[in-house]
Motif scaffolding. Structure first.
Motif, PDB file in Angstrom:
ATOM      1  N   ASP A  41     -24.300  40.976   1.421  1.00 48.23           N
ATOM      2  CA  ASP A  41     -23.193  41.664   0.760  1.00 48.23           C
ATOM      3  C   ASP A  41     -22.944  43.055   1.338  1.00 48.23           C
ATOM      4  O   ASP A  41     -21.865  43.606   1.192  1.00 48.23           O
ATOM      5  N   ASN A  42     -23.966  43.632   1.955  1.00 47.41           N
ATOM      6  CA  ASN A  42     -23.866  44.953   2.569  1.00 47.41           C
ATOM      7  C   ASN A  42     -24.561  44.895   3.934  1.00 47.41           C
ATOM      8  O   ASN A  42     -25.680  45.377   4.092  1.00 47.41           O
ATOM      9  N   PRO A  43     -23.917  44.287   4.930  1.00 48.80           N
ATOM     10  CA  PRO A  43     -24.573  44.082   6.230  1.00 48.80           C
ATOM     11  C   PRO A  43     -24.653  45.366   7.062  1.00 48.80           C
ATOM     12  O   PRO A  43     -23.903  46.313   6.838  1.00 48.80           O
ATOM     13  N   ILE A  44     -25.572  45.358   8.012  1.00 54.92           N
ATOM     14  CA  ILE A  44     -25.668  46.423   9.007  1.00 54.92           C
ATOM     15  C   ILE A  44     -25.496  45.756  10.370  1.00 54.92           C
ATOM     16  O   ILE A  44     -26.052  44.680  10.621  1.00 54.92           O
ATOM     17  N   SER A  45     -24.731  46.372  11.231  1.00 55.48           N
ATOM     18  CA  SER A  45     -24.512  45.793  12.563  1.00 55.48           C
ATOM     19  C   SER A  45     -25.785  45.923  13.395  1.00 55.48           C
ATOM     20  O   SER A  45     -26.622  46.799  13.148  1.00 55.48           O
ATOM     21  N   ASP A  46     -25.919  45.061  14.386  1.00 55.91           N
ATOM     22  CA  ASP A  46     -27.070  45.142  15.297  1.00 55.91           C
ATOM     23  C   ASP A  46     -27.112  46.522  15.958  1.00 55.91           C
ATOM     24  O   ASP A  46     -28.181  47.131  16.080  1.00 55.91           O
ATOM     25  N   LYS A  47     -25.951  47.008  16.373  1.00 61.55           N
ATOM     26  CA  LYS A  47     -25.863  48.310  17.041  1.00 61.55           C
ATOM     27  C   LYS A  47     -26.400  49.420  16.140  1.00 61.55           C
ATOM     28  O   LYS A  47     -27.212  50.248  16.580  1.00 61.55           O
ATOM     29  N   ASP A  48     -25.973  49.447  14.878  1.00 69.39           N
ATOM     30  CA  ASP A  48     -26.425  50.479  13.949  1.00 69.39           C
ATOM     31  C   ASP A  48     -27.912  50.319  13.612  1.00 69.39           C
ATOM     32  O   ASP A  48     -28.639  51.303  13.499  1.00 69.39           O
ATOM     33  N   PHE A  49     -28.360  49.080  13.453  1.00 67.66           N
ATOM     34  CA  PHE A  49     -29.765  48.818  13.139  1.00 67.66           C
ATOM     35  C   PHE A  49     -30.669  49.376  14.234  1.00 67.66           C
ATOM     36  O   PHE A  49     -31.620  50.118  13.965  1.00 67.66           O
ATOM     37  N   TYR A  50     -30.369  49.052  15.487  1.00 63.66           N
ATOM     38  CA  TYR A  50     -31.218  49.508  16.588  1.00 63.66           C
ATOM     39  C   TYR A  50     -31.073  51.007  16.842  1.00 63.66           C
ATOM     40  O   TYR A  50     -32.019  51.661  17.267  1.00 63.66           O
ATOM     41  N   ALA A  51     -29.913  51.570  16.558  1.00 60.27           N
ATOM     42  CA  ALA A  51     -29.744  53.022  16.660  1.00 60.27           C
ATOM     43  C   ALA A  51     -30.646  53.729  15.654  1.00 60.27           C
ATOM     44  O   ALA A  51     -31.283  54.741  15.969  1.00 60.27           O
ATOM     45  N   LYS A  52     -30.729  53.186  14.452  1.00 61.05           N
ATOM     46  CA  LYS A  52     -31.613  53.762  13.431  1.00 61.05           C
ATOM     47  C   LYS A  52     -33.076  53.636  13.854  1.00 61.05           C
ATOM     48  O   LYS A  52     -33.869  54.561  13.653  1.00 61.05           O
ATOM     49  N   LEU A  53     -33.443  52.496  14.446  1.00 60.60           N
ATOM     50  CA  LEU A  53     -34.820  52.339  14.932  1.00 60.60           C
ATOM     51  C   LEU A  53     -35.133  53.379  16.005  1.00 60.60           C
ATOM     52  O   LEU A  53     -36.200  54.020  15.977  1.00 60.60           O
ATOM     53  N   ARG A  54     -34.221  53.543  16.955  1.00 63.24           N
ATOM     54  CA  ARG A  54     -34.431  54.532  18.020  1.00 63.24           C
ATOM     55  C   ARG A  54     -34.515  55.942  17.445  1.00 63.24           C
ATOM     56  O   ARG A  54     -35.197  56.801  17.987  1.00 63.24           O
ATOM     57  N   GLY A  55     -33.843  56.166  16.336  1.00 60.80           N
ATOM     58  CA  GLY A  55     -33.867  57.471  15.677  1.00 60.80           C
ATOM     59  C   GLY A  55     -35.096  57.702  14.820  1.00 60.80           C
ATOM     60  O   GLY A  55     -35.242  58.757  14.206  1.00 60.80           O
ATOM     61  N   GLY A  56     -35.974  56.710  14.752  1.00 61.72           N
ATOM     62  CA  GLY A  56     -37.224  56.880  14.015  1.00 61.72           C
ATOM     63  C   GLY A  56     -37.283  56.213  12.656  1.00 61.72           C
ATOM     64  O   GLY A  56     -38.307  56.287  11.972  1.00 61.72           O
ATOM     65  N   SER A  57     -36.214  55.568  12.220  1.00 64.75           N
ATOM     66  CA  SER A  57     -36.232  54.886  10.921  1.00 64.75           C
ATOM     67  C   SER A  57     -37.134  53.662  10.983  1.00 64.75           C
ATOM     68  O   SER A  57     -37.240  53.004  12.017  1.00 64.75           O
ATOM     69  N   MET A  58     -37.769  53.371   9.856  1.00 64.07           N
ATOM     70  CA  MET A  58     -38.637  52.198   9.769  1.00 64.07           C
ATOM     71  C   MET A  58     -38.083  51.265   8.684  1.00 64.07           C
ATOM     72  O   MET A  58     -38.048  51.627   7.511  1.00 64.07           O
ATOM     73  N   PRO A  59     -37.616  50.064   9.078  1.00 65.09           N
ATOM     74  CA  PRO A  59     -37.103  49.131   8.076  1.00 65.09           C
ATOM     75  C   PRO A  59     -38.247  48.501   7.290  1.00 65.09           C
ATOM     76  O   PRO A  59     -39.350  48.335   7.800  1.00 65.09           O
ATOM     77  N   THR A  60     -37.976  48.175   6.054  1.00 64.43           N
ATOM     78  CA  THR A  60     -38.933  47.429   5.232  1.00 64.43           C
ATOM     79  C   THR A  60     -38.206  46.259   4.577  1.00 64.43           C
ATOM     80  O   THR A  60     -36.992  46.273   4.422  1.00 64.43           O
ATOM     81  N   THR A  61     -38.979  45.254   4.231  1.00 64.13           N
ATOM     82  CA  THR A  61     -38.462  44.100   3.510  1.00 64.13           C
ATOM     83  C   THR A  61     -39.412  43.781   2.383  1.00 64.13           C
ATOM     84  O   THR A  61     -40.481  44.366   2.261  1.00 64.13           O
ATOM     85  N   SER A  62     -39.041  42.834   1.553  1.00 62.64           N
ATOM     86  CA  SER A  62     -39.930  42.388   0.486  1.00 62.64           C
ATOM     87  C   SER A  62     -39.667  40.920   0.197  1.00 62.64           C
ATOM     88  O   SER A  62     -38.692  40.350   0.669  1.00 62.64           O
ATOM     89  N   GLN A  63     -40.544  40.355  -0.563  1.00 63.15           N
ATOM     90  CA  GLN A  63     -40.391  38.967  -0.958  1.00 63.15           C
ATOM     91  C   GLN A  63     -39.126  38.804  -1.807  1.00 63.15           C
ATOM     92  O   GLN A  63     -38.772  39.690  -2.587  1.00 63.15           O
ATOM     93  N   VAL A  64     -38.481  37.678  -1.668  1.00 63.95           N
ATOM     94  CA  VAL A  64     -37.277  37.395  -2.448  1.00 63.95           C
ATOM     95  C   VAL A  64     -37.667  37.206  -3.906  1.00 63.95           C
ATOM     96  O   VAL A  64     -38.643  36.527  -4.230  1.00 63.95           O
ATOM     97  N   SER A  65     -36.889  37.792  -4.793  1.00 60.52           N
ATOM     98  CA  SER A  65     -37.129  37.646  -6.226  1.00 60.52           C
ATOM     99  C   SER A  65     -36.784  36.238  -6.685  1.00 60.52           C
ATOM    100  O   SER A  65     -35.780  35.682  -6.254  1.00 60.52           O
ATOM    101  N   PRO A  66     -37.595  35.645  -7.560  1.00 64.00           N
ATOM    102  CA  PRO A  66     -37.287  34.296  -8.057  1.00 64.00           C
ATOM    103  C   PRO A  66     -35.955  34.226  -8.818  1.00 64.00           C
ATOM    104  O   PRO A  66     -35.346  33.183  -8.889  1.00 64.00           O
TER     105      PRO A  66
END
Length: 67
Positions: A41-66
């Protein structure tokens, strides 16, 4: 009505057309970066995702809620 529901998550790489044609339900996976939640519902483009990684951001995920 069926006694069961076949479901998958958004990592399955199936088109919306395929999901609808086969009456499959999808659960959206979420990635959190810099306090922002990204998913189907709120996507991030590949370009923006990798730009954030290069900028030092660390993505996190979690288990899907039942729910």
């Amino acid at each position: 009505m069926s006694d069961y529901v076949i479901t998958t998550d958004s990592g399955a790489d199936l088109s919306r057309e395929y999901l609808e044609a086969h009456q499959l339900k999808i659960t959206s996976l979420t990635c959190l970066m810099e306090g922002e939640s990204y998913n189907d519902d709120n996507p991030i483009s590949d370009k923006d995702f990798y730009a954030k990684l290069r900028g030092g951001s660390m993505p996190t995920t979690s288990q899907v809620s039942p729910e």
